[in-house]
Write a protein that holds these residues in place. Structure first.
Motif, PDB file in Angstrom:
ATOM      1  N   GLY A  67       9.127  13.015  -2.911  1.00  0.00           N
ATOM      2  CA  GLY A  67       7.611  13.404  -3.250  1.00  0.00           C
ATOM      3  C   GLY A  67       7.923  13.369  -4.899  1.00  0.00           C
ATOM      4  O   GLY A  67       8.773  13.507  -5.566  1.00  0.00           O
TER       5      GLY A  67
ATOM      6  N   CYS B 122      13.570  22.620 -12.131  1.00  0.00           N
ATOM      7  CA  CYS B 122      13.637  22.213 -13.585  1.00  0.00           C
ATOM      8  C   CYS B 122      12.456  21.348 -13.832  1.00  0.00           C
ATOM      9  O   CYS B 122      12.149  20.336 -12.978  1.00  0.00           O
ATOM     10  CB  CYS B 122      15.012  21.397 -13.493  1.00  0.00           C
TER      11      CYS B 122
ATOM     12  N   PRO C 212      10.705  18.296 -15.557  1.00  0.00           N
ATOM     13  CA  PRO C 212      11.064  17.016 -16.132  1.00  0.00           C
ATOM     14  C   PRO C 212      10.325  17.168 -17.582  1.00  0.00           C
ATOM     15  O   PRO C 212       9.147  17.623 -17.720  1.00  0.00           O
ATOM     16  CB  PRO C 212      10.365  15.809 -15.357  1.00  0.00           C
TER      17      PRO C 212
ATOM     18  N   TYR D 173       3.455  21.136 -19.737  1.00  0.00           N
ATOM     19  CA  TYR D 173       4.380  22.145 -18.913  1.00  0.00           C
ATOM     20  C   TYR D 173       3.734  23.206 -17.968  1.00  0.00           C
ATOM     21  O   TYR D 173       4.124  23.398 -16.900  1.00  0.00           O
ATOM     22  CB  TYR D 173       5.251  22.790 -20.046  1.00  0.00           C
TER      23      TYR D 173
ATOM     24  N   SER E  15      15.375  27.005 -18.765  1.00  0.00           N
ATOM     25  CA  SER E  15      14.533  27.154 -19.776  1.00  0.00           C
ATOM     26  C   SER E  15      15.209  26.994 -21.054  1.00  0.00           C
ATOM     27  O   SER E  15      16.137  26.177 -20.906  1.00  0.00           O
ATOM     28  CB  SER E  15      13.822  28.612 -19.609  1.00  0.00           C
TER      29      SER E  15
ATOM     30  N   GLY F 162      21.085  26.358 -25.008  1.00  0.00           N
ATOM     31  CA  GLY F 162      20.723  26.147 -26.397  1.00  0.00           C
ATOM     32  C   GLY F 162      20.399  24.667 -26.323  1.00  0.00           C
ATOM     33  O   GLY F 162      20.385  23.852 -25.066  1.00  0.00           O
TER      34      GLY F 162
HETATM   35  N1  LIG Z   1      17.264  18.780 -24.273  1.00  0.00           N
HETATM   36  C1  LIG Z   1      17.674  19.876 -24.518  1.00  0.00           C
HETATM   37  O1  LIG Z   1      18.200  19.970 -25.636  1.00  0.00           O
HETATM   38  C2  LIG Z   1      16.915  21.076 -23.643  1.00  0.00           C
HETATM   39  C3  LIG Z   1      17.029  22.346 -23.821  1.00  0.00           C
HETATM   40  C4  LIG Z   1      16.925  23.219 -23.093  1.00  0.00           C
HETATM   41  C5  LIG Z   1      16.192  22.898 -22.257  1.00  0.00           C
HETATM   42  N2  LIG Z   1      15.565  21.601 -21.859  1.00  0.00           N
HETATM   43  C6  LIG Z   1      15.034  21.312 -20.702  1.00  0.00           C
HETATM   44  O2  LIG Z   1      15.557  20.711 -19.753  1.00  0.00           O
HETATM   45  C7  LIG Z   1      14.808  20.120 -18.656  1.00  0.00           C
HETATM   46  C8  LIG Z   1      15.096  18.761 -18.384  1.00  0.00           C
HETATM   47  O3  LIG Z   1      16.344  18.910 -17.448  1.00  0.00           O
HETATM   48  P1  LIG Z   1      17.352  17.575 -17.531  1.00  0.00           P
HETATM   49  O4  LIG Z   1      17.696  17.176 -18.903  1.00  0.00           O
HETATM   50  O5  LIG Z   1      18.489  17.923 -16.569  1.00  0.00           O
HETATM   51  O6  LIG Z   1      16.376  16.307 -17.000  1.00  0.00           O
HETATM   52  P2  LIG Z   1      16.279  14.871 -17.142  1.00  0.00           P
HETATM   53  O7  LIG Z   1      17.873  14.346 -17.155  1.00  0.00           O
HETATM   54  O8  LIG Z   1      15.780  14.399 -17.948  1.00  0.00           O
HETATM   55  O9  LIG Z   1      15.930  14.394 -15.556  1.00  0.00           O
HETATM   56  C9  LIG Z   1      14.766  14.383 -15.167  1.00  0.00           C
HETATM   57  C10 LIG Z   1      14.557  14.561 -13.791  1.00  0.00           C
HETATM   58  O10 LIG Z   1      13.029  14.707 -13.316  1.00  0.00           O
HETATM   59  C11 LIG Z   1      13.017  13.972 -12.480  1.00  0.00           C
HETATM   60  N3  LIG Z   1      11.395  13.589 -12.525  1.00  0.00           N
HETATM   61  C12 LIG Z   1      10.955  13.221 -13.432  1.00  0.00           C
HETATM   62  N4  LIG Z   1       9.613  13.049 -12.977  1.00  0.00           N
HETATM   63  C13 LIG Z   1       9.198  13.615 -11.712  1.00  0.00           C
HETATM   64  C14 LIG Z   1       8.252  13.809 -10.795  1.00  0.00           C
HETATM   65  N5  LIG Z   1       6.904  13.492 -11.275  1.00  0.00           N
HETATM   66  N6  LIG Z   1       8.573  14.123  -9.638  1.00  0.00           N
HETATM   67  C15 LIG Z   1       9.858  14.425  -9.352  1.00  0.00           C
HETATM   68  N7  LIG Z   1      10.866  14.388 -10.098  1.00  0.00           N
HETATM   69  C16 LIG Z   1      10.543  13.840 -11.300  1.00  0.00           C
HETATM   70  C17 LIG Z   1      13.842  12.714 -12.698  1.00  0.00           C
HETATM   71  O11 LIG Z   1      13.879  11.837 -11.327  1.00  0.00           O
HETATM   72  P3  LIG Z   1      13.967  10.201 -11.109  1.00  0.00           P
HETATM   73  O12 LIG Z   1      15.370  10.096 -10.902  1.00  0.00           O
HETATM   74  O13 LIG Z   1      12.986   9.997 -10.147  1.00  0.00           O
HETATM   75  O14 LIG Z   1      13.393   9.611 -12.490  1.00  0.00           O
HETATM   76  C18 LIG Z   1      15.155  13.237 -13.077  1.00  0.00           C
HETATM   77  O15 LIG Z   1      15.676  13.860 -11.479  1.00  0.00           O
HETATM   78  C19 LIG Z   1      13.191  20.025 -19.567  1.00  0.00           C
HETATM   79  O16 LIG Z   1      12.366  20.991 -18.968  1.00  0.00           O
HETATM   80  C20 LIG Z   1      13.706  20.243 -20.863  1.00  0.00           C
HETATM   81  O17 LIG Z   1      12.632  20.902 -21.390  1.00  0.00           O
HETATM   82  C21 LIG Z   1      16.261  20.531 -22.380  1.00  0.00           C
END
Ligand SMILES: NC(=O)c1ccc[n+]([C@@H]2O[C@H](COP(=O)([O-])OP(=O)(O)OC[C@H]3O[C@@H](n4cnc5c(N)ncnc54)[C@H](OP(=O)(O)O)[C@@H]3O)[C@@H](O)[C@H]2O)c1
Length: 289
Positions: free
Chosen positions: A50, A71, A73, A85, A108, A144
């Protein structure tokens, strides 16, 4: 029953791996395309296919569950980045309430920008506010910046010896490996003995400036790597040329400005310290690359 969202994402996949390694069950995943999971994983978890944005998917995934790994995306093409968000978090809040999930562990971000715009940090703190209204006990894992963000510029790091952001190179900020966030998430998910809601900072072994990151890259890769601070305007234009909405690109610029001028280091209690050093992460990233 523990429900895991984003089981194919960086953190979600590692959370799932940790829980399976510890033989925690039963587990259910909400995934867009179950074929992205290995057969071995699918054999051990209940799968709901879904979309996170569809209330029907959330109610199917959350039904009968006690605990949720949440989590969101990222949504870099959203015309209203923070609003997107918030909208997804509100959908989750309603589904958590309706299903009676009692504990939520959510991803977060570190920092306390208050009313100052800080892009993704603001967005995730709005998510926290919505989830706090769900009635479930919550642990907000405030990581971080992920070491993994360097992978977005890995080609440039390896071939040009440079990476860029829009903040001064000498300001230390918390940086962390996603595997350490996942390990903490898995511990909270496996523990059924907590109540109330609180934020848990996960800040890496020490704060790092981007100049310090460049030094670590230089040492670990054995070739010179430097950090270049771009002007906010140029950095925003680059992000938009890569497909980000103007609002999302501005959000990242705002975040770096907040980190540069108004960020006060989060308190590093024992729970905030995470073990993986940047040098260790670079070694393993270089091996995988
Ligand atoms: N980057 C940073 O430094 C940082 C720091 C703190 C917090 N964050 C937060 O961490 C979070 C991202 O975590 P992450 O990096 O582990 O994620 P990620 O690797 O970017 O993976 C995104 C996930 O979301 C799924 N997804 C995307 N759209 C979807 C939908 N409509 N329905 C169901 N599943 C969906 C993707 O599935 P598919 O395989 O189907 O594409 C994938 O499993 C964000 O909220 C971000 O703000 C990031």
């Amino acid at each position: 029953m523990i429900v895991i969202t984003t089981p194919t994402g960086k953190i979600g996949a590692q959370v799932l791996r940790e829980l399976l390694a510890k033989d925690i069950s039963p587990l259910r995943v909400l995934v867009r395309d179950a074929r992205k999971l290995s057969e071995a994983v699918r054999a051990r978890v209940e799968t709901v296919e879904g979309d996170l944005h569809q209330p029907a998917s959330l109610s199917k995934a959350f039904g009968g569950a006690s605990t949720l790994f949440w989590c969101q995306p990222d949504c870099p093409d959203a015309p209203d980045y923070v609003g997107a968000y918030e909208a997804l978090a509100t959908t989750a809040r309603d589904a958590i309430r309706a299903s009676g999930v009692s504990r939520v562990v959510a991803i977060s971000a570190a920092g306390s920008p208050g009313n100052r715009p800080a892009g993704p940090i603001t967005a995730l703190h709005r998510m926290e506010a919505a989830l706090r209204e769900s009635g479930a006990a919550c642990r907000f894992l405030r990581g971080g910046s992920f070491y993994e963000n360097l992978l977005w510029q890995w080609e440039s790091i390896l071939h040009e010896g440079v990476f860029v952001y829009s903040m001064p190179g000498d300001t230390p900020t918390p940086q962390v490996a996603t595997k350490d966030i996942a390990a903490v998430a898995a511990r909270w998910l496996a523990d059924a003995d907590w109540v109330g809601s609180e934020a848990v900072s996960l800040l890496g072994p020490r704060d790092l400036s981007f100049n310090a990151v460049a030094t670590e890259l230089t040492q670990a890769l054995g070739r010179p790597v430097r950090y270049e601070a771009m002007s906010p305007h140029s950095y925003r234009d680059i992000l938009m040329s890569m497909g980000q909405s103007e609002d999302a690109a501005q959000g990242l610029v705002d975040m770096f400005e907040y980190l540069a001028v108004a960020y006060h280091p989060d308190e590093r209690d024992d729970r905030a310290l995470t073990p993986t050093t940047l040098a260790q992460w670079i070694q393993s990233a270089a091996r995988s690359a």
